[in-house]
Motif scaffolding. Structure first.
Motif, mmCIF file in Angstrom:
data_model
loop_
_atom_site.group_PDB
_atom_site.id
_atom_site.type_symbol
_atom_site.label_atom_id
_atom_site.label_comp_id
_atom_site.label_asym_id
_atom_site.label_seq_id
_atom_site.Cartn_x
_atom_site.Cartn_y
_atom_site.Cartn_z
ATOM 1 N N ILE A 179 32.553 33.221 88.268
ATOM 2 C CA ILE A 179 33.020 34.430 87.319
ATOM 3 C C ILE A 179 34.521 34.484 86.888
ATOM 4 N N ASP A 180 34.083 35.121 85.930
ATOM 5 C CA ASP A 180 35.220 35.267 85.757
ATOM 6 C C ASP A 180 36.134 36.423 85.924
ATOM 7 N N ASP A 181 35.464 37.927 85.992
ATOM 8 C CA ASP A 181 35.888 39.043 86.617
ATOM 9 C C ASP A 181 35.132 39.411 87.783
ATOM 10 N N PRO A 182 35.865 39.506 88.765
ATOM 11 C CA PRO A 182 34.728 39.899 89.850
ATOM 12 C C PRO A 182 34.274 41.260 90.418
ATOM 13 N N LEU A 183 35.465 41.822 89.300
ATOM 14 C CA LEU A 183 35.270 43.681 89.447
ATOM 15 C C LEU A 183 33.872 43.952 88.174
ATOM 16 N N GLU A 184 33.885 43.189 87.251
ATOM 17 C CA GLU A 184 33.180 43.153 86.194
ATOM 18 C C GLU A 184 31.647 42.722 87.154
ATOM 19 N N ALA A 185 31.664 41.728 87.822
ATOM 20 C CA ALA A 185 30.497 41.075 88.133
ATOM 21 C C ALA A 185 30.229 41.980 89.401
ATOM 22 N N ALA A 186 31.093 42.544 89.587
ATOM 23 C CA ALA A 186 30.299 43.463 91.631
ATOM 24 C C ALA A 186 29.650 44.661 90.667
ATOM 25 N N GLU A 187 30.423 45.010 89.918
ATOM 26 C CA GLU A 187 29.679 46.360 89.133
ATOM 27 C C GLU A 187 28.088 45.729 88.335
ATOM 28 N N SER A 188 28.047 44.891 87.759
ATOM 29 C CA SER A 188 26.707 44.054 87.083
ATOM 30 C C SER A 188 25.897 44.442 88.844
ATOM 31 N N PHE A 189 26.373 43.544 89.381
ATOM 32 C CA PHE A 189 25.620 44.252 91.423
ATOM 33 C C PHE A 189 24.848 45.057 91.488
ATOM 34 N N LEU A 190 25.927 45.871 91.016
ATOM 35 C CA LEU A 190 25.226 47.328 90.952
ATOM 36 C C LEU A 190 24.503 48.081 89.825
ATOM 37 N N GLY A 191 24.796 47.394 89.147
ATOM 38 C CA GLY A 191 23.744 48.080 88.258
ATOM 39 C C GLY A 191 22.032 47.072 87.986
ATOM 40 N N LEU A 192 22.228 45.995 88.459
ATOM 41 C CA LEU A 192 20.712 45.384 88.915
ATOM 42 C C LEU A 192 20.174 45.289 90.042
ATOM 43 N N LEU A 193 21.405 46.327 91.312
ATOM 44 C CA LEU A 193 20.225 46.791 92.081
ATOM 45 C C LEU A 193 19.901 47.985 92.336
ATOM 46 N N LEU A 194 20.921 49.288 91.220
ATOM 47 C CA LEU A 194 20.347 50.646 91.445
ATOM 48 C C LEU A 194 19.103 50.150 89.674
ATOM 49 N N GLY A 195 19.714 50.095 88.556
ATOM 50 C CA GLY A 195 18.854 50.568 87.203
ATOM 51 C C GLY A 195 18.959 51.668 87.002
ATOM 52 N N ASP A 196 17.953 52.565 86.600
ATOM 53 C CA ASP A 196 17.912 53.841 86.524
ATOM 54 C C ASP A 196 17.576 54.705 87.682
ATOM 55 N N MET A 197 17.346 54.901 88.730
ATOM 56 C CA MET A 197 17.050 54.601 90.381
ATOM 57 C C MET A 197 17.473 55.784 90.445
ATOM 58 N N GLN A 198 19.322 54.860 90.640
ATOM 59 C CA GLN A 198 20.145 56.733 91.145
ATOM 60 C C GLN A 198 19.190 58.090 90.779
ATOM 61 N N VAL A 199 19.998 57.494 88.665
ATOM 62 C CA VAL A 199 19.947 58.768 87.459
ATOM 63 C C VAL A 199 18.529 59.439 88.277
ATOM 64 N N ARG A 200 17.347 58.831 88.254
ATOM 65 C CA ARG A 200 16.254 59.790 88.419
ATOM 66 C C ARG A 200 16.337 60.192 89.724
ATOM 67 N N ARG A 201 16.678 59.596 90.686
ATOM 68 C CA ARG A 201 17.225 60.937 92.119
ATOM 69 C C ARG A 201 18.177 61.546 92.090
ATOM 70 N N LEU A 202 19.017 61.654 91.389
ATOM 71 C CA LEU A 202 19.552 62.729 90.897
ATOM 72 C C LEU A 202 19.288 64.478 90.384
ATOM 73 N N LEU A 203 18.032 63.531 88.928
ATOM 74 C CA LEU A 203 16.987 64.841 88.637
ATOM 75 C C LEU A 203 16.856 65.176 89.374
ATOM 76 N N GLY A 204 15.818 64.259 90.462
ATOM 77 C CA GLY A 204 14.777 65.325 91.362
ATOM 78 C C GLY A 204 13.624 64.610 91.309
ATOM 79 N N VAL A 205 13.448 63.550 90.093
ATOM 80 C CA VAL A 205 11.749 62.936 90.150
ATOM 81 C C VAL A 205 11.463 61.842 90.751
ATOM 82 N N VAL A 206 11.990 61.254 91.450
ATOM 83 C CA VAL A 206 11.544 60.356 92.757
ATOM 84 C C VAL A 206 12.657 60.788 93.798
#
Length: 208
Positions: free
Chosen positions: A149-176
């Motif tokens: 890892i060159d940038d731990p912050l970037e890697a941490a954010e990558s993990f969040l992206g892999l974990l959540l995908g667009d699921m958080q947005v869909r939850r906020l929209l109330g469609v799931v």
């Protein structure tokens, strides 16, 4: 016993505050509303939380504490990285995709222009209070040559992206609906596998 009662009572108040937040929005939620819902006095709420913003700050901090506790355990421990990331993934997905966090995020977004205080509290008490622990964990793993890892912050954010995908947005929209335990487990497992493929490979099976 008194402290246990206070903790339990505090949780009841925070749960009620979130429920009213869902119903009325941040701007129209009052300390009187919460006090009536839990049969408490306004004086008690002001004594414990200071203000409406303090009340919701406590609710956000309670959410963030569940993830930070997991991270602190692994910062001090030596569990295999794959296991540690799985624990973090389950905690993060359960929190960020759960009803409480979704309600707070919706309110922060809807009130961002007229009442930006909730958004500031959400960032400061949630993300900014929790993400540094994850970054420190990844730095620790990098120091032990477990990840590339060159940038731990970037890697941490990558993990969040892999974990959540667009699921958080869909939850906020109330469609799931909120994912159940099996769905959270599947998301965490997939995120860890993909993260280690990107940054760690087989080294993730060793302790960090």
């Amino acid at each position: 016993m008194k402290e246990l009662y206070r903790t339990q009572r505090r949780d009841v108040i925070l749960d009620a505050a979130i429920a009213i937040l869902v119903e009325k929005g941040y701007r129209d939620t009052t300390m009187s509303d919460v006090a009536r819902r839990v049969s408490a006095s306004k004086e008690t709420l002001y004594s414990w939380f200071g203000s409406k913003s303090g009340l919701f700050q406590a609710a956000i901090r309670r959410n963030a504490d569940t993830v930070r506790t997991v991270l602190e355990v692994h910062l001090d421990g030596n569990a295999p990285m794959e296991e540690a990331l799985g624990d973090v993934g389950r905690a993060l997905a359960g929190l960020l995709l759960g009803d409480s966090a979704v309600a707070i995020n919706r309110a922060a977004i809807s009130e961002a222009r007229s009442e930006p205080v909730l958004a500031r509290i959400l960032v400061q008490t949630g993300r900014e209070a929790t993400l540094p622990f994850f970054v420190r964990y990844l730095e620790k793993c990098r120091e032990r040559d477990l990840v590339d890892i060159d940038d731990p912050l970037e890697a941490a954010e990558s993990f969040l992206g892999l974990l959540l995908g667009d699921m958080q947005v869909r939850r906020l929209l109330g469609v799931v609906d909120a994912p159940d335990a099996d769905a959270i487990e599947d998301r965490a497992t997939a995120a860890v596998s993909n993260f280690l493929r990107l940054y760690g490979g087989e080294s993730g099976k060793r302790g960090c």
